[in-house]
Design a protein around this motif. Structure first.
Motif, mmCIF file in Angstrom:
data_model
loop_
_atom_site.group_PDB
_atom_site.id
_atom_site.type_symbol
_atom_site.label_atom_id
_atom_site.label_comp_id
_atom_site.label_asym_id
_atom_site.label_seq_id
_atom_site.Cartn_x
_atom_site.Cartn_y
_atom_site.Cartn_z
ATOM 1 N N ASP A 1 0.807 -1.221 0.000
ATOM 2 C CA ASP A 1 0.000 0.000 0.000
ATOM 3 C C ASP A 1 0.840 1.271 0.000
ATOM 4 O O ASP A 1 0.291 2.374 -0.062
ATOM 5 N N LEU A 2 2.146 1.156 0.053
ATOM 6 C CA LEU A 2 3.008 2.329 0.082
ATOM 7 C C LEU A 2 3.181 2.917 -1.313
ATOM 8 O O LEU A 2 2.986 2.237 -2.322
ATOM 9 N N SER A 3 3.584 4.168 -1.382
ATOM 10 C CA SER A 3 3.981 4.766 -2.651
ATOM 11 C C SER A 3 5.256 4.086 -3.136
ATOM 12 O O SER A 3 5.944 3.401 -2.372
ATOM 13 N N ASP A 4 5.606 4.282 -4.409
ATOM 14 C CA ASP A 4 6.813 3.650 -4.941
ATOM 15 C C ASP A 4 8.049 4.041 -4.142
ATOM 16 O O ASP A 4 8.878 3.190 -3.792
ATOM 17 N N ALA B 1 11.242 1.228 2.348
ATOM 18 C CA ALA B 1 10.928 0.159 3.301
ATOM 19 C C ALA B 1 11.716 -1.106 2.993
ATOM 20 O O ALA B 1 12.227 -1.777 3.909
ATOM 21 N N CYS B 2 11.825 -1.441 1.709
ATOM 22 C CA CYS B 2 12.586 -2.639 1.323
ATOM 23 C C CYS B 2 14.065 -2.475 1.643
ATOM 24 O O CYS B 2 14.737 -3.438 2.056
ATOM 25 N N VAL B 3 14.599 -1.284 1.458
ATOM 26 C CA VAL B 3 16.006 -1.028 1.782
ATOM 27 C C VAL B 3 16.237 -1.159 3.283
ATOM 28 O O VAL B 3 17.233 -1.757 3.725
ATOM 29 N N GLU B 4 15.313 -0.621 4.070
ATOM 30 C CA GLU B 4 15.461 -0.750 5.523
ATOM 31 C C GLU B 4 15.369 -2.204 5.958
ATOM 32 O O GLU B 4 16.085 -2.642 6.867
ATOM 33 N N ASP B 5 14.486 -2.954 5.323
ATOM 34 C CA ASP B 5 14.387 -4.387 5.611
ATOM 35 C C ASP B 5 15.698 -5.099 5.275
ATOM 36 O O ASP B 5 16.169 -5.944 6.038
ATOM 37 N N LEU B 6 16.303 -4.738 4.131
ATOM 38 C CA LEU B 6 17.583 -5.336 3.749
ATOM 39 C C LEU B 6 18.662 -5.004 4.764
ATOM 40 O O LEU B 6 19.435 -5.885 5.186
ATOM 41 N N LYS B 7 18.744 -3.753 5.174
ATOM 42 C CA LYS B 7 19.748 -3.357 6.164
ATOM 43 C C LYS B 7 19.562 -4.121 7.472
ATOM 44 O O LYS B 7 20.530 -4.568 8.089
ATOM 45 N N ASP B 8 18.304 -4.249 7.886
ATOM 46 C CA ASP B 8 18.028 -4.981 9.125
ATOM 47 C C ASP B 8 18.454 -6.436 9.000
ATOM 48 O O ASP B 8 19.069 -7.001 9.920
ATOM 49 N N LEU B 9 18.147 -7.044 7.859
ATOM 50 C CA LEU B 9 18.528 -8.437 7.627
ATOM 51 C C LEU B 9 20.038 -8.601 7.689
ATOM 52 O O LEU B 9 20.557 -9.545 8.309
ATOM 53 N N LEU B 10 20.764 -7.689 7.046
ATOM 54 C CA LEU B 10 22.229 -7.791 7.024
ATOM 55 C C LEU B 10 22.833 -7.614 8.407
ATOM 56 O O LEU B 10 23.966 -8.075 8.662
ATOM 57 N N GLY B 11 22.113 -6.971 9.309
ATOM 58 C CA GLY B 11 22.604 -6.805 10.670
ATOM 59 C C GLY B 11 22.482 -8.046 11.525
ATOM 60 O O GLY B 11 22.993 -8.073 12.651
#
Length: 427
Positions: free
Chosen positions: A176-179, A185-195
């Motif tokens: 439901d987010l804008s592009d 959001a996906c970038v933040e998810d990636l950063k969190d995963l890499l941590g």
């Protein structure tokens, strides 16, 4: 035909999928059309799973194959091979990768396998980032990184795979987010995963997910990912097996829609380059390609006859601007299909770009996938003289439309009319 089907079932694996309740034997083709064993003619909107990229029985390719077969068909990579060097030179230049090296394989599965070997060896890590809803082949390592349950028969794998958000724009927690917010959001998810994990070797991603139903993120997602990955030395593998060679219309490679930070570290290709001949391959920077410290060869990768086909097909594609044709005719086709979809409650979305279009079907009034409707439309299209494909990560509820890139406007309208009748039939 029933006899051939019975023979197929008695000698081939049960898991070898066939389309249609009454399976189809295709005997020959010309241009954008094929014929079955009973003489029925079909407009081909799937091209052997995006492999007959240019046209059936393209004279330039059949002539090149015939002439090469009259000289020599195969010698292996243990000997110098002029057609292989010539095609490698052209692909290296087209890839956009600096100081590129090219290794030829026989399939996209083998190409992705090789890319994983290179990335894990270069980075000394067996952890791979992959996209949810992805598909990368049927080898042991490739199914281990495939994020689509329907095409991953085992969880056993030589790799540790971590799945990232972003490959599907209109489903999932960020839909439901804008592009711009979706990408953030996906970038933040990636950063969190890499941590939370040991440093991965690479992210492998299809710019447009093929088996996943022709889904894709907003343009720029993988550029944003690349910035995060590059800071940590993590490689980016672009799986261009289905998106390469101008099929998306806007770009020659799918990665170019996300190219703000330059080309991928590794690029894989297959399917369309040989127009039906068995060619796959990997392009990588020299330092990555040359990181292996053991000998290797390929018996069937880069044979003279497949390279001759690839050279002729690539030349035809470039000289006739089939990328531009995919953009023009594909643009007309998607607008035509969206106009139809607006009147059919069971169509959730028409998506894609160029001549790589997906139609997602759901139970009307819901977001619930409707694989039965997808199968019914597939059958109705065949009855009307049109061949299309299926895919999707939600019980195979997406139709896949991917004609040869030489499709004419008249043929696009012919196929759209058959699809319209089939889609209206599910209401």
């Amino acid at each position: 035909m029933n006899d051939l089907f019975a023979r197929h079932r008695s000698v081939l694996p049960d898991w070898l999928a066939l389309y249609y309740e009454d399976p189809l034997e295709i005997t020959h083709g010309e241009g954008r059309y094929v014929w079955d064993a009973e003489g029925n003619k079909y407009l081909d909107f799937f091209g052997g799973i995006l492999t007959t990229m240019t046209a059936h029985a393209l004279p330039e390719v059949t002539k090149a194959v015939s002439e090469q077969a009259g000289r020599i068909i195969h010698s292996s990579t243990l000997y110098l091979n002029r057609p292989m060097v010539e095609l490698a030179e052209r692909i290296a230049q087209l890839s956009g990768i600096p100081d590129a090296r090219v290794f030829f394989t026989t399939s996209g599965t083998e190409a992705n396998d090789t890319a994983l070997l290179l990335a894990t060896t270069y980075r000394r890590s067996n952890t791979i980032l992959a996209m949810r809803n992805s598909y990368h082949g049927r080898s042991f390592s490739a199914v281990g990184i495939t994020g689509n349950r329907g095409w991953s028969p085992t969880s056993l794998s030589p790799l540790q795979t971590l799945y990232v958000h972003g490959g599907v724009r209109t489903r999932g927690p960020y839909a439901d987010l804008s592009d711009d917010d979706f990408i953030a959001a996906c970038v933040e998810d990636l950063k969190d995963l890499l941590g939370h994990t040991r440093p991965p070797a690479a992210l492998i991603a299809e710019p447009i997910q093929g088996v996943g139903g022709f889904t894709s993120p907003p343009d720029g997602l993988y550029a944003a990912f690349r910035e995060v990955l590059s800071e940590r030395g993590i490689l980016w593998i672009a799986d261009e097996v289905q998106t390469g060679w101008g099929r998306t219309g806007d770009n020659f490679w799918g990665w170019q829609a996300h190219g703000e930070h330059g080309p991928p570290d590794i690029l894989t290709f297959a399917k369309g380059i040989g127009n039906g001949m068995s060619i796959g391959g990997v392009v990588a920077r020299a330092e990555i390609m040359n990181c292996l410290d053991a000998n290797s060869i390929s018996t069937f990768g880069g044979t003279q006859i497949t390279m001759a086909a690839g050279l002729a097909n690539l030349s035809y594609l470039l000289e006739h601007d089939l990328q531009g044709n995919a953009r023009r005719v594909g643009g007309l086709l998607i607008e035509r299909l969206r106009a139809v979809a607006a009147q059919v409650p069971g169509v959730r979305e028409v998506r894609g770009r160029g001549l790589m279009l997906g139609i997602e079907l759901v139970k009307p009034g819901t977001d619930q996938a409707d694989p039965d409707a997808a199968s019914a439309v597939l059958e109705a299209c065949r009855a009307g003289g049109l061949l299309i494909g299926k895919g999707g990560g939600h019980n195979t509820s997406a139709l896949r439309v991917a004609p040869p890139l030489s499709l004419t406007v008249a043929e696009a309208e012919e196929g759209a009319a058959i699809l319209e009748n089939a889609l209206r039939g599910i209401q």
